[in-house]
Design an enzyme around this catalytic site. Sequence first.
Site, PDB file in Angstrom:
ATOM      1  N   LEU A  18      32.353 -64.692  17.028  1.00 30.98           N
ATOM      2  CA  LEU A  18      31.792 -64.402  18.351  1.00 30.98           C
ATOM      3  C   LEU A  18      30.434 -65.090  18.551  1.00 30.98           C
ATOM      4  O   LEU A  18      29.570 -65.018  17.680  1.00 30.98           O
ATOM      5  CB  LEU A  18      31.603 -62.880  18.505  1.00 30.98           C
ATOM      6  CG  LEU A  18      30.871 -62.410  19.770  1.00 30.98           C
ATOM      7  CD1 LEU A  18      31.750 -62.570  21.004  1.00 30.98           C
ATOM      8  CD2 LEU A  18      30.414 -60.959  19.625  1.00 30.98           C
ATOM      9  N   HIS A  54      15.288 -48.307  26.734  1.00 35.73           N
ATOM     10  CA  HIS A  54      15.509 -49.650  26.178  1.00 35.73           C
ATOM     11  C   HIS A  54      15.952 -49.576  24.717  1.00 35.73           C
ATOM     12  O   HIS A  54      16.812 -50.337  24.275  1.00 35.73           O
ATOM     13  CB  HIS A  54      14.233 -50.488  26.290  1.00 35.73           C
ATOM     14  CG  HIS A  54      13.811 -50.736  27.709  1.00 35.73           C
ATOM     15  ND1 HIS A  54      14.703 -51.143  28.684  1.00 35.73           N
ATOM     16  CD2 HIS A  54      12.609 -50.623  28.325  1.00 35.73           C
ATOM     17  CE1 HIS A  54      14.048 -51.275  29.832  1.00 35.73           C
ATOM     18  NE2 HIS A  54      12.786 -50.960  29.647  1.00 35.73           N
ATOM     19  N   ASP A  80      22.069 -52.846  32.983  1.00 36.03           N
ATOM     20  CA  ASP A  80      21.117 -52.205  33.887  1.00 36.03           C
ATOM     21  C   ASP A  80      21.107 -50.685  33.702  1.00 36.03           C
ATOM     22  O   ASP A  80      22.112 -50.090  33.300  1.00 36.03           O
ATOM     23  CB  ASP A  80      21.531 -52.556  35.327  1.00 36.03           C
ATOM     24  CG  ASP A  80      20.363 -52.484  36.291  1.00 36.03           C
ATOM     25  OD1 ASP A  80      19.235 -52.191  35.852  1.00 36.03           O
ATOM     26  OD2 ASP A  80      20.594 -52.720  37.489  1.00 36.03           O
TER      27      ASP A  80
END
Length: 255
Positions: A146, A52, A35
Amino acid sequence: MPIKFPFRNAKLNKTEQPIGLEGDHLPKHVAIIMDGNGRWAKNRGMPRIAGHKEGMNVVKKVVRHASDLGVNVLTLYAFSTENWKRPKKEVEFLMKLPVDFLNTYLPELLEKNVQVQTIGEVDALPEHTRHAVNEAIERTKHNDGLILNFALNYGSRYEMVEAVKQISVKVKSGQLTADQIDETLFENHMFTSDLIEPDLLIRTSGEQRLSNFLLWQLAYAEFWFTDVFWPDFDETLFERALYDYQNRKRRYGGV
Ligand code: V0D
């Protein structure tokens, strides 16, 4: 304020873990609500999309670091079902990020043995976005390092309502009886059915809410919050979250 000890420039012990973090007791699955990209940009007099873009670079850094530390699953809330309400231009920009991400980062994902997965209604994304995401999944599906799990067009209530629908259909057709419905069966109808539960949730930018993210899956997770905006998040803070997680576990006798 930067956190210095014991992370930044910390001496490495023989297992290459920065002193302070215990390699044996890392959270296996870390989920992050990334956020504050818009607010970060606004504070700099820049358009929200600049936040962003910078946020995507932080994703790369954190993925690299999580992979190096040996975290098993990293789930990132990239786009929520509510994010469609944002200005059209902003949504269009966000939908190009997976393409960008792949163009610049696929070689490293392959080198690091990272496997890309998604949760959410990916079919409802624009064609070029879906194409990039499917390519990421396809090209990394044989990797066993991962798991980089992107929540895309994801909403937790939607996920649970969909699970109930699927289960109802099975009951109605006689494939299942109502008393066979239990937590395991419900879990098996979630987007996350192939993943272990998150151990740790991180949310940046000062908000301390779940915002419809993994409501079912986070039942036993530790929550860790920071006021830092996502574009300012870094490896040091990621380690700090993991370090705090380990200390909480130690205090409550978990480790
Ligand atoms: C914007 C900050 C990577 C939060 C990070 C479509 C919001 C940057 C991806 C990505 C977004 C997704 C799938 C994939 C490869 C990359 C991404 C979105 C937003 C929404 F296969 N960052 N990122 N996707 N942001």
